[in-house]
Write a protein that holds these residues in place. Sequence first.
Motif, short mmCIF file in Angstrom:
data_model
loop_
_atom_site.label_atom_id
_atom_site.label_comp_id
_atom_site.label_asym_id
_atom_site.label_seq_id
_atom_site.Cartn_x
_atom_site.Cartn_y
_atom_site.Cartn_z
N PHE A 135 22.59 -6.67 -10.01
CA PHE A 135 21.49 -6.28 -10.88
C PHE A 135 21.91 -6.49 -12.34
N PRO A 136 21.54 -7.65 -12.93
CA PRO A 136 21.85 -7.88 -14.34
C PRO A 136 21.16 -6.85 -15.22
N GLU A 137 21.88 -6.39 -16.22
CA GLU A 137 21.33 -5.41 -17.14
C GLU A 137 21.92 -5.67 -18.51
N GLY A 138 21.21 -6.44 -19.33
CA GLY A 138 21.76 -6.84 -20.61
C GLY A 138 22.98 -7.72 -20.38
N ALA A 139 24.07 -7.41 -21.06
CA ALA A 139 25.30 -8.18 -20.91
C ALA A 139 26.11 -7.77 -19.69
N TRP A 140 25.70 -6.72 -19.01
CA TRP A 140 26.43 -6.23 -17.83
C TRP A 140 25.69 -6.61 -16.56
N VAL A 141 26.44 -6.61 -15.46
CA VAL A 141 25.86 -6.78 -14.13
C VAL A 141 26.42 -5.68 -13.23
N TYR A 142 25.53 -4.94 -12.59
CA TYR A 142 25.94 -3.90 -11.65
C TYR A 142 25.83 -4.44 -10.23
N TYR A 143 26.80 -4.06 -9.40
CA TYR A 143 26.81 -4.44 -8.00
C TYR A 143 26.70 -3.18 -7.14
N ARG A 144 25.96 -3.28 -6.05
CA ARG A 144 25.84 -2.16 -5.12
C ARG A 144 25.63 -2.73 -3.72
N LEU A 145 25.86 -1.92 -2.71
CA LEU A 145 25.62 -2.37 -1.36
C LEU A 145 24.13 -2.66 -1.16
N ALA A 146 23.85 -3.68 -0.36
CA ALA A 146 22.46 -4.07 -0.12
C ALA A 146 21.74 -3.01 0.70
N ASP A 147 20.42 -3.02 0.61
CA ASP A 147 19.61 -2.04 1.33
C ASP A 147 19.34 -2.46 2.77
N GLY A 148 19.46 -3.75 3.08
CA GLY A 148 19.09 -4.26 4.39
C GLY A 148 20.13 -4.02 5.46
N GLU A 179 22.49 -5.93 6.57
CA GLU A 179 23.84 -6.33 6.19
C GLU A 179 24.54 -5.20 5.43
N GLY A 180 23.80 -4.58 4.51
CA GLY A 180 24.36 -3.45 3.77
C GLY A 180 24.70 -2.30 4.68
N GLN A 181 23.85 -2.04 5.68
CA GLN A 181 24.13 -0.97 6.63
C GLN A 181 25.36 -1.28 7.47
N LEU A 182 25.53 -2.55 7.83
CA LEU A 182 26.73 -2.95 8.56
C LEU A 182 27.98 -2.66 7.73
N ALA A 183 27.91 -2.96 6.42
CA ALA A 183 29.04 -2.67 5.54
C ALA A 183 29.34 -1.18 5.49
N ARG A 184 28.29 -0.37 5.42
CA ARG A 184 28.49 1.08 5.40
C ARG A 184 29.12 1.57 6.71
N ASP A 185 28.68 0.98 7.82
CA ASP A 185 29.25 1.37 9.12
C ASP A 185 30.73 1.02 9.20
N LEU A 186 31.10 -0.15 8.66
CA LEU A 186 32.50 -0.55 8.68
C LEU A 186 33.35 0.40 7.85
N VAL A 187 32.86 0.74 6.66
CA VAL A 187 33.60 1.65 5.78
C VAL A 187 33.78 3.02 6.44
#
Length: 336
Positions: free
Chosen positions: A68-81, A83-91
């Motif tokens: 998520f670009p925000e001005g000069a910065w970009v924030y990253y977060r786990l996806a909502d779909g 694939e993101g849930q799979l990542a959460r399950d792995l963690v």
Amino acid sequence: MTEEQTLSVDDTLAALRAVGEATRLRLIALLAESELTVKDATAILGQSQPRISRHLKLLAEADLIQRFPEGAWVYYRLADGPEGQLARDLVARISLEDPVLAADQERFRAIRKAKADEAAAYFAARALTWDRERSLHVSEDDVEKAMRKALGDKPFQSFLDLGTGTGRLLEVFADQYATALGVDASHDMLAVARANLAKAGLSNAQVRHGDVYALNVPPRSFDVVAIHQVLHFLEEPARALNEAARALRPGGRLLIIDFAPHQLEFLREKHAHRRLGFAHDQMERWLEALELDLEQVTDLVPGDGNDTNLTVTLWLARDRRIVTDLPARDTSREVA
């Protein structure tokens, strides 16, 4: 589970290949707890910015994370779909005692504390002139009128103001609530707020030192919760919204006032802003995830005489739980 929540074999293998590397797995573990910038991830993992950016790019291409670009910065977060849930399950399957991940978490907490300390110092230095410094947009008078219009003129029992600052909203809605509580992390701000409440003779309103990420209030205890020009100072605004929603009674309303997206980078450098505003769709996603129904969105656009071009947005959402779910009210706990 619907088809939209599942992955094909190919997509599953692609996601597993993307996360099947030490640095990327560490990144996923961090993003499962909080969104991050490249700068944050670089400091936590002790790797170069180009290397971290490459790993984040691969994770994003596999739809495991979103950027998520925000001005000069970009924030990253786990996806909502899925694939993101799979990542959460792995963690969730990884041991919290793993020495590498434990060290990452320790550095992450240190960075978070440093940012919190920086913000606290900013507010402490500006407590006495805070209201004047908030004049970079449409007049506060117009914002307050819009807030009053959004909530209507009917009285309500209890009011919670998160990041109360000088306690101004406790004064604005004094004729509508029976009891009110303002919460702020700055002792200097609270000193000003207490003086303002005493001057206004508001004995049914109190302020308390507290953390918007971990509210020390009973759940389901407030009819109206307000977050006025606070979220853009926070590293994790979604966490604060979650706490605000937890404090709402069934059918209660959440009023959020903050900036629309903008490009004024000097607000980060000189005014401790972490976020350069919030888009309508982003706020709607957060509220939907909290099972709050968005009832009203109002944009207050500055006039031609304001060269900062900051638009203030009001979001009004309602807890969708029906009021008949409400347990017997314990009025002794509403304002401690």
